[in-house]
Design a protein around this motif. Structure first.
Motif, PDB file in Angstrom:
ATOM      1  N   GLU A  29      64.542 144.848  48.254  1.00  0.00           N
ATOM      2  CA  GLU A  29      65.701 143.950  48.272  1.00  0.00           C
ATOM      3  C   GLU A  29      66.757 144.383  47.263  1.00  0.00           C
ATOM      4  O   GLU A  29      67.956 144.209  47.485  1.00  0.00           O
ATOM      5  CB  GLU A  29      65.255 142.522  47.956  1.00  0.00           C
ATOM      6  CG  GLU A  29      66.391 141.533  47.823  1.00  0.00           C
ATOM      7  CD  GLU A  29      65.942 140.124  47.492  1.00  0.00           C
ATOM      8  OE1 GLU A  29      66.823 139.237  47.450  1.00  0.00           O
ATOM      9  OE2 GLU A  29      64.741 139.883  47.271  1.00  0.00           O
ATOM     10  N   TYR A  30      66.342 144.949  46.146  1.00  0.00           N
ATOM     11  CA  TYR A  30      67.261 145.279  45.048  1.00  0.00           C
ATOM     12  C   TYR A  30      67.716 146.733  45.071  1.00  0.00           C
ATOM     13  O   TYR A  30      68.505 147.145  44.221  1.00  0.00           O
ATOM     14  CB  TYR A  30      66.592 144.950  43.705  1.00  0.00           C
ATOM     15  CG  TYR A  30      66.076 143.540  43.678  1.00  0.00           C
ATOM     16  CD1 TYR A  30      66.947 142.459  43.719  1.00  0.00           C
ATOM     17  CD2 TYR A  30      64.714 143.270  43.673  1.00  0.00           C
ATOM     18  CE1 TYR A  30      66.479 141.150  43.734  1.00  0.00           C
ATOM     19  CE2 TYR A  30      64.241 141.973  43.678  1.00  0.00           C
ATOM     20  CZ  TYR A  30      65.124 140.920  43.717  1.00  0.00           C
ATOM     21  OH  TYR A  30      64.655 139.626  43.732  1.00  0.00           O
ATOM     22  N   ALA A  43      60.598 144.736  46.339  1.00  0.00           N
ATOM     23  CA  ALA A  43      61.645 145.218  45.440  1.00  0.00           C
ATOM     24  C   ALA A  43      62.715 145.970  46.228  1.00  0.00           C
ATOM     25  O   ALA A  43      63.819 146.189  45.732  1.00  0.00           O
ATOM     26  CB  ALA A  43      61.058 146.116  44.351  1.00  0.00           C
ATOM     27  N   CYS A  85      59.453 144.391  40.528  1.00  0.00           N
ATOM     28  CA  CYS A  85      60.529 143.418  40.693  1.00  0.00           C
ATOM     29  C   CYS A  85      61.609 143.562  39.609  1.00  0.00           C
ATOM     30  O   CYS A  85      62.720 143.071  39.766  1.00  0.00           O
ATOM     31  CB  CYS A  85      59.936 142.006  40.687  1.00  0.00           C
ATOM     32  SG  CYS A  85      61.034 140.770  41.379  1.00  0.00           S
ATOM     33  N   GLN A 100      69.643 151.515  40.677  1.00  0.00           N
ATOM     34  CA  GLN A 100      69.147 150.924  41.920  1.00  0.00           C
ATOM     35  C   GLN A 100      69.377 151.890  43.087  1.00  0.00           C
ATOM     36  O   GLN A 100      68.854 151.685  44.170  1.00  0.00           O
ATOM     37  CB  GLN A 100      69.824 149.582  42.203  1.00  0.00           C
ATOM     38  CG  GLN A 100      69.364 148.490  41.262  1.00  0.00           C
ATOM     39  CD  GLN A 100      70.136 147.195  41.435  1.00  0.00           C
ATOM     40  OE1 GLN A 100      71.251 147.178  41.960  1.00  0.00           O
ATOM     41  NE2 GLN A 100      69.545 146.107  40.986  1.00  0.00           N
ATOM     42  N   SER A 110      69.710 150.102  46.498  1.00  0.00           N
ATOM     43  CA  SER A 110      71.041 150.328  47.060  1.00  0.00           C
ATOM     44  C   SER A 110      70.949 150.368  48.586  1.00  0.00           C
ATOM     45  O   SER A 110      69.878 150.617  49.154  1.00  0.00           O
ATOM     46  CB  SER A 110      71.605 151.654  46.554  1.00  0.00           C
ATOM     47  OG  SER A 110      70.835 152.731  47.079  1.00  0.00           O
ATOM     48  N   GLN A 117      65.421 142.185  31.866  1.00  0.00           N
ATOM     49  CA  GLN A 117      66.547 141.268  32.019  1.00  0.00           C
ATOM     50  C   GLN A 117      67.244 140.982  30.691  1.00  0.00           C
ATOM     51  O   GLN A 117      68.423 140.628  30.673  1.00  0.00           O
ATOM     52  CB  GLN A 117      66.102 139.960  32.670  1.00  0.00           C
ATOM     53  CG  GLN A 117      65.174 139.095  31.832  1.00  0.00           C
ATOM     54  CD  GLN A 117      64.704 137.865  32.570  1.00  0.00           C
ATOM     55  OE1 GLN A 117      65.513 137.118  33.111  1.00  0.00           O
ATOM     56  NE2 GLN A 117      63.405 137.670  32.615  1.00  0.00           N
ATOM     57  N   LYS A 140      67.912 151.651  51.082  1.00  0.00           N
ATOM     58  CA  LYS A 140      67.313 150.744  52.071  1.00  0.00           C
ATOM     59  C   LYS A 140      67.254 151.417  53.441  1.00  0.00           C
ATOM     60  O   LYS A 140      66.580 150.930  54.343  1.00  0.00           O
ATOM     61  CB  LYS A 140      68.124 149.443  52.175  1.00  0.00           C
ATOM     62  CG  LYS A 140      67.938 148.526  50.998  1.00  0.00           C
ATOM     63  CD  LYS A 140      68.802 147.286  51.156  1.00  0.00           C
ATOM     64  CE  LYS A 140      68.645 146.380  49.954  1.00  0.00           C
ATOM     65  NZ  LYS A 140      69.546 145.226  50.039  1.00  0.00           N
ATOM     66  N   TYR A 182      64.120 143.659  54.193  1.00  0.00           N
ATOM     67  CA  TYR A 182      65.183 144.190  53.343  1.00  0.00           C
ATOM     68  C   TYR A 182      65.631 145.594  53.750  1.00  0.00           C
ATOM     69  O   TYR A 182      66.576 146.122  53.171  1.00  0.00           O
ATOM     70  CB  TYR A 182      64.732 144.181  51.883  1.00  0.00           C
ATOM     71  CG  TYR A 182      64.315 142.797  51.444  1.00  0.00           C
ATOM     72  CD1 TYR A 182      65.238 141.755  51.388  1.00  0.00           C
ATOM     73  CD2 TYR A 182      62.988 142.514  51.135  1.00  0.00           C
ATOM     74  CE1 TYR A 182      64.848 140.475  51.014  1.00  0.00           C
ATOM     75  CE2 TYR A 182      62.601 141.237  50.768  1.00  0.00           C
ATOM     76  CZ  TYR A 182      63.539 140.224  50.706  1.00  0.00           C
ATOM     77  OH  TYR A 182      63.148 138.955  50.334  1.00  0.00           O
ATOM     78  N   GLY A 212      73.398 149.266  38.834  1.00  0.00           N
ATOM     79  CA  GLY A 212      73.620 149.706  40.207  1.00  0.00           C
ATOM     80  C   GLY A 212      73.332 151.180  40.393  1.00  0.00           C
ATOM     81  O   GLY A 212      72.784 151.594  41.413  1.00  0.00           O
ATOM     82  N   LEU A 227      63.340 145.907  39.133  1.00  0.00           N
ATOM     83  CA  LEU A 227      64.464 146.660  39.705  1.00  0.00           C
ATOM     84  C   LEU A 227      65.719 145.805  39.812  1.00  0.00           C
ATOM     85  O   LEU A 227      66.832 146.307  39.692  1.00  0.00           O
ATOM     86  CB  LEU A 227      64.076 147.224  41.075  1.00  0.00           C
ATOM     87  CG  LEU A 227      65.110 148.109  41.759  1.00  0.00           C
ATOM     88  CD1 LEU A 227      65.388 149.370  40.949  1.00  0.00           C
ATOM     89  CD2 LEU A 227      64.650 148.478  43.163  1.00  0.00           C
ATOM     90  N   GLN A 228      65.548 144.522  40.000  1.00  0.00           N
ATOM     91  CA  GLN A 228      66.713 143.642  40.141  1.00  0.00           C
ATOM     92  C   GLN A 228      67.602 143.633  38.902  1.00  0.00           C
ATOM     93  O   GLN A 228      68.782 143.304  38.995  1.00  0.00           O
ATOM     94  CB  GLN A 228      66.269 142.216  40.465  1.00  0.00           C
ATOM     95  CG  GLN A 228      65.542 141.488  39.350  1.00  0.00           C
ATOM     96  CD  GLN A 228      65.042 140.136  39.772  1.00  0.00           C
ATOM     97  OE1 GLN A 228      65.822 139.263  40.130  1.00  0.00           O
ATOM     98  NE2 GLN A 228      63.733 139.972  39.770  1.00  0.00           N
TER      99      GLN A 228
END
Length: 98
Positions: free
Chosen positions: A69-70, A67, A41, A51, A72, A19, A76, A95, A48, A43-44
């Motif tokens: 959730e994050y 993860a 996690c 991801q 593309s 981050q 997903k 997700y 882009g 990955l957030q």
């Protein structure tokens, strides 16, 4: 925050440190891979573009199923990635794409 060698060492110890990396390094394949290997996690905080990288997302969900959730939208919907994520943590199903 923009020094490749320093950031890669930081994320090897704690993937969440991604981050604090510069945007350029959040888009660096090697750095993001090391970060998600340590903590899925992370990955957030990836760009882009990363991801949407199959290898990086797969590594992230192996460590932390949620993860997903994050990832593309395209990933997903990827059967293999969703299966690994759900095996790691059943709640990851939330997700996955419909």
């Amino acid at each position: 925050k923009d020094d490749h060698d320093i950031v890669i060492e930081a994320v090897k110890q704690d993937g969440f440190k991604l981050q604090y990396a510069s945007d350029r390094l959040k888009d660096d394949h090697d750095i993001v891979m090391e970060a998600v290997k340590q903590d899925g996690c992370a990955l957030q905080f990836a760009s882009g573009r990363l991801q949407d990288d199959h290898g990086i997302v797969m590594e992230a969900v192996k460590k932390y199923g949620r993860a997903l959730e994050y990832a593309s939208d395209r990933l997903k919907d990827d059967h293999g990635i969703v299966m690994v994520a759900v095996k790691e943590d059943g709640y990851a199903l939330e997700y996955a794409s419909d």
